[in-house]
Design an enzyme around this catalytic site. Structure first.
Site, PDB file in Angstrom:
ATOM      1  N   CYS A 123      86.462  43.154  10.056  1.00 58.57           N
ATOM      2  CA  CYS A 123      85.884  42.142  10.944  1.00 58.57           C
ATOM      3  C   CYS A 123      86.744  40.873  10.932  1.00 58.57           C
ATOM      4  CB  CYS A 123      84.446  41.847  10.510  1.00 58.57           C
ATOM      5  SG  CYS A 123      83.539  40.759  11.615  1.00 58.57           S
ATOM      6  N   CYS A 124      87.149  40.415   9.731  1.00 52.21           N
ATOM      7  CA  CYS A 124      88.008  39.228   9.642  1.00 52.21           C
ATOM      8  C   CYS A 124      89.376  39.491  10.284  1.00 52.21           C
ATOM      9  CB  CYS A 124      88.211  38.811   8.186  1.00 52.21           C
ATOM     10  SG  CYS A 124      86.871  37.831   7.478  1.00 52.21           S
ATOM     11  N   CYS A 206      81.667  31.750   8.962  1.00 50.11           N
ATOM     12  CA  CYS A 206      80.806  32.417   9.941  1.00 50.11           C
ATOM     13  C   CYS A 206      79.379  32.523   9.387  1.00 50.11           C
ATOM     14  CB  CYS A 206      81.321  33.823  10.223  1.00 50.11           C
ATOM     15  SG  CYS A 206      82.911  33.863  11.055  1.00 50.11           S
ATOM     16  N   CYS A 209      78.174  35.396   7.014  1.00 46.76           N
ATOM     17  CA  CYS A 209      78.897  35.531   5.743  1.00 46.76           C
ATOM     18  C   CYS A 209      78.884  34.244   4.925  1.00 46.76           C
ATOM     19  CB  CYS A 209      80.336  35.952   6.018  1.00 46.76           C
ATOM     20  SG  CYS A 209      80.456  37.492   6.924  1.00 46.76           S
ATOM     21  N   CYS A 232      89.462  35.257   3.806  1.00 52.42           N
ATOM     22  CA  CYS A 232      89.345  36.014   5.042  1.00 52.42           C
ATOM     23  C   CYS A 232      90.644  36.694   5.461  1.00 52.42           C
ATOM     24  CB  CYS A 232      88.872  35.093   6.165  1.00 52.42           C
ATOM     25  SG  CYS A 232      89.837  33.584   6.263  1.00 52.42           S
TER      26      CYS A 232
HETATM   27  S1  SF4 Z   1      83.669  35.757   8.068  1.00 51.16           S
HETATM   28 FE1  SF4 Z   1      82.221  37.452   8.408  1.00 51.16          FE
HETATM   29  S2  SF4 Z   1      81.593  37.372  10.585  1.00 51.16           S
HETATM   30 FE2  SF4 Z   1      83.405  36.028  10.302  1.00 51.16          FE
HETATM   31  S3  SF4 Z   1      85.116  37.295  10.907  1.00 51.16           S
HETATM   32 FE3  SF4 Z   1      84.912  37.514   8.655  1.00 51.16          FE
HETATM   33  S4  SF4 Z   1      83.518  39.267   8.276  1.00 51.16           S
HETATM   34 FE4  SF4 Z   1      83.377  38.695  10.471  1.00 51.16          FE
END
Ligand code: SF4
EC number: 1.8.4.10
Length: 236
Positions: A123-124, A206, A209, A232
């Site tokens: 996701c990151c 985010c 998280c 991240c």
């Molecule tokens: S911090 Fe969490 S929601 Fe944001 S990009 Fe990374 S995994 Fe995704």
């Protein structure tokens, strides 16, 4: 030192970064940013998570109108977007908002919902690392708000270093600052901060998280809490 020319090679830039890291270790944050402004001119930017606008404020003093790059992952707290809008409205900076290739809905359709719970690294990578890589392409140097006291992984952050992954000079002008130094600068200069910092959050990322920190926890303990993940991928 004159502005770095287009034809500078990667080796030149790496050597420049390493030398500046040594020479500027005892310089003030403003002096470091003045060096960056003089050396890279418009090919220098600041990245901001909009936790606060301290580095953006310092950079605007060194280079009025400086580009401030913000990654809008689609998962930010409304307070973070509000801070971005306020920075854009009141400071002498040029805010550039980067977005991922896919909206959250498009990502959910391809990878399934709540990828941040199942595979936060992916996701990151999709929502932060890739967009930043694209967004930084035109710059030779970028500045961050990393501080050595934030976590063990950041304890050796140089004030100027070489970002091997992106082939750019990476500047961390407040690397040596404490949280108290940040607070003093915010108070003295009336710098904008994210309202969540007054609501128990010590580090703002985010929404899915990030949680509030508990008494005695370090500033980044509220990020990806309960997981081994601490970064991240932007600073790895
Ligand atoms: S911090 Fe969490 S929601 Fe944001 S990009 Fe990374 S995994 Fe995704």
């Amino acid at each position: 030192m004159t502005a770095v020319q287009e034809e500078r090679t990667t080796d030149d830039l790496r050597a420049l970064a390493e030398r500046a890291g040594r020479e500027l270790e005892d310089a003030t944050a403003l002096e470091i940013l003045q060096w960056a402004a003089k050396t890279f001119g418009s090919r220098f930017c600041v990245t901001s998570s909009m936790e606060d606008a301290v580095v953006a404020h310092l950079a605007s003093r060194a280079l009025p109108g400086v580009d401030v790059v913000f990654l809008d992952t689609g998962y930010h707290f409304p307070e973070t977007i509000g801070t971005r809008d306020a920075v854009e409205a009141v400071m002498d900076v040029n805010v550039i908002t980067l977005t991922p290739r896919q909206s959250v809905a498009e990502q959910d359709a391809e990878y399934g919902p709540r990828l941040h719970d199942r595979d936060p690294d992916l996701c990151c990578a999709l929502r932060k690392v890739k967009p930043l890589e694209e967004g930084l392409k035109g710059y030779l140097a970028w500045a961050t708000g990393l501080r050595r006291d934030e976590s063990e992984t950041r304890a050796n952050t140089p004030v100027v270093g070489w970002d091997e992954k992106r082939g750019k000079v990476k500047i961390s002008p407040i690397a040596k600052w404490s949280q108290e130094d940040v607070q003093t600068y915010v108070t003295e200069h009336g710098v904008l901060t994210n309202p969540l910092l007054m609501d128990g959050y010590a580090s703002v990322g985010c929404a899915p998280c990030t949680r509030r920190v508990l008494e005695g926890e370090d500033a980044r303990a509220g990020r990806w809490a309960g997981r081994s993940k601490t970064e991240c991928g932007l600073h790895g």
